[in-house]
Design an enzyme around this catalytic site. Structure first.
Site, PDB file in Angstrom:
ATOM      1  N   GLY A  40      90.327   6.604  43.398  1.00 14.78           N
ATOM      2  CA  GLY A  40      91.563   6.088  43.406  1.00 14.78           C
ATOM      3  C   GLY A  40      92.641   6.682  43.469  1.00 14.78           C
ATOM      4  O   GLY A  40      92.810   7.965  43.180  1.00 14.78           O
ATOM      5  N   LYS A  41      93.872   6.131  44.126  1.00 11.79           N
ATOM      6  CA  LYS A  41      95.048   6.875  44.670  1.00 11.79           C
ATOM      7  C   LYS A  41      95.795   7.543  43.311  1.00 11.79           C
ATOM      8  O   LYS A  41      96.056   8.668  43.559  1.00 11.79           O
ATOM      9  CB  LYS A  41      95.896   6.012  45.428  1.00 11.79           C
ATOM     10  CG  LYS A  41      95.095   5.521  46.795  1.00 11.79           C
ATOM     11  CD  LYS A  41      96.325   4.905  47.488  1.00 11.79           C
ATOM     12  CE  LYS A  41      97.257   5.821  48.168  1.00 11.79           C
ATOM     13  NZ  LYS A  41      96.665   6.973  49.108  1.00 11.79           N
ATOM     14  N   LEU A 220     102.524  10.937  59.068  1.00 14.66           N
ATOM     15  CA  LEU A 220     102.286  10.467  60.395  1.00 14.66           C
ATOM     16  C   LEU A 220     100.898  11.269  60.773  1.00 14.66           C
ATOM     17  O   LEU A 220     100.315  11.135  61.838  1.00 14.66           O
ATOM     18  CB  LEU A 220     103.060  10.835  61.305  1.00 14.66           C
ATOM     19  CG  LEU A 220     104.533  10.629  61.179  1.00 14.66           C
ATOM     20  CD1 LEU A 220     105.593  11.326  62.115  1.00 14.66           C
ATOM     21  CD2 LEU A 220     104.816   9.288  61.359  1.00 14.66           C
ATOM     22  N   ASP A 251      97.100  11.346  49.081  1.00 18.82           N
ATOM     23  CA  ASP A 251      97.508  11.649  47.844  1.00 18.82           C
ATOM     24  C   ASP A 251      97.857  13.092  47.617  1.00 18.82           C
ATOM     25  O   ASP A 251      98.607  13.323  46.761  1.00 18.82           O
ATOM     26  CB  ASP A 251      95.967  11.226  47.061  1.00 18.82           C
ATOM     27  CG  ASP A 251      95.855   9.817  47.467  1.00 18.82           C
ATOM     28  OD1 ASP A 251      96.648   8.982  47.567  1.00 18.82           O
ATOM     29  OD2 ASP A 251      94.611   9.541  47.379  1.00 18.82           O
TER      30      ASP A 251
END
Length: 301
Positions: A40-41, A220, A251
């Protein structure tokens, strides 16, 4: 005082290693045994910040089930305060993570308890959110929860708008640092062009349309990160490493960015620190488990 309060998702990740991702209708045998991990982020970012030495509290929800017990135990073992993680009459969130040999990942999420969390649940937590030095958010919980947390936060507000979805302009106007990837930036800016081939000047122009009150840091991947302010932009190169699993890189980047900013770093310096921390993460399997401790992050050359 809590350094960082993370408002977001908690999932059990089921990670399946593959040589290549399946096409539509195709069954692909795994390259190795699957594994179960915390994810989970929100939880990933909370653990990443705690491993960097920050005092962290998690706000979110898990089910009244064994998976919820297990996740709370993982967070507590990492030093993350879990008093503000609610128990929901919904299953704990689950994520199926497909990881290829070259470190690319594709993720399918069943939100469960994460989407049960509602703005009213934050009312008893106003002091926690208001007194935190930073509030770190993502979009694997309901948009109204994100908006309410941003509204009551009084410290630094860092929003990682992942997964991509619209964000109310009033919420964006309260964000101090926005951390999207290319696709999330394009979605917020209402651009449908193939963002993978858009140049940095175009990305910077998109970022400046969003109305945040602070910088935008566009991640990026292997190309590094683009830091955009109202009048300047910097490209922070990616660290050159042998990637194993990119699942938790974003994260870790967000947690490390907030960590550096709390130490008073300028935004470009913070992005360099975050890039180095994320580079360590991609050399290890998993997301939460791959986050580095402070001593493991290389110092600037």
């Amino acid at each position: 005082m809590t350094d960082i309060v993370v408002v977001g998702s908690l999932n059990v990740d089921v990670v399946v290693p593959l040589h290549e991702l399946p096409a539509a209708g195709q069954t692909v045998l795994g390259a190795a045994d699957h594994r179960r991990a915390g994810g989970g982020k929100g939880a990933n970012q909370a653990v990443a910040a705690a491993r960097l030495g920050r005092r962290v509290a998690m706000v979110g929800a898990v089910g009244i089930d064994a998976d919820g017990d297990w996740l709370l135990g993982l967070l507590a073992a990492e030093g993350v305060a879990t008093d503000a993680v609610l128990r929901a009459p919904r299953p704990t969130g689950q994520a199926i993570v497909l990881v290829t040999d070259d470190g690319d990942s594709t993720i399918a999420v069943s939100s469960g308890a994460n989407m049960w969390l509602a703005p009213g649940h934050l009312t008893p937590l106003r002091h926690l959110l208001g007194s935190a030095r930073a509030v770190l958010l993502q979009q694997e919980v309901d948009a109204a929860v994100v908006a309410e947390a941003v509204r009551v936060a009084e410290g630094l507000v860092v929003l990682n708008p992942a997964p991509a979805r619209p964000v109310d302009p009033a919420t964006l106007a309260r964000v101090d640092v926005l951390v999207p990837n290319r696709g999330e930036l394009a979605a917020l800016a209402g651009v449908r062009s193939p963002v993978g081939v858009v140049g940095t000047d175009d990305l910077a122009a998109m970022a400046r349309t969003l109305g945040t009150r602070g910088p935008v840091v566009v991640t990026l991947g292997g190309d590094g990160a683009l830091v955009v302010t109202t009048d300047r932009q910097w490209l922070v190169p990616a660290e050159q490493v042998d990637a194993v699993d990119a699942t938790g890189a974003g994260d870790t980047f967000c947690a490390a960015l907030a960590d550096a900013l709390l130490d008073g770093a300028a935004i470009d310096e913070a992005a360099r620190w975050a890039s180095r921390a994320a580079a360590v993460t991609v050399t290890r399997p998993g997301a939460m488990a791959a986050a580095p401790r402070r001593a493991e992050v290389p110092t600037a050359a």
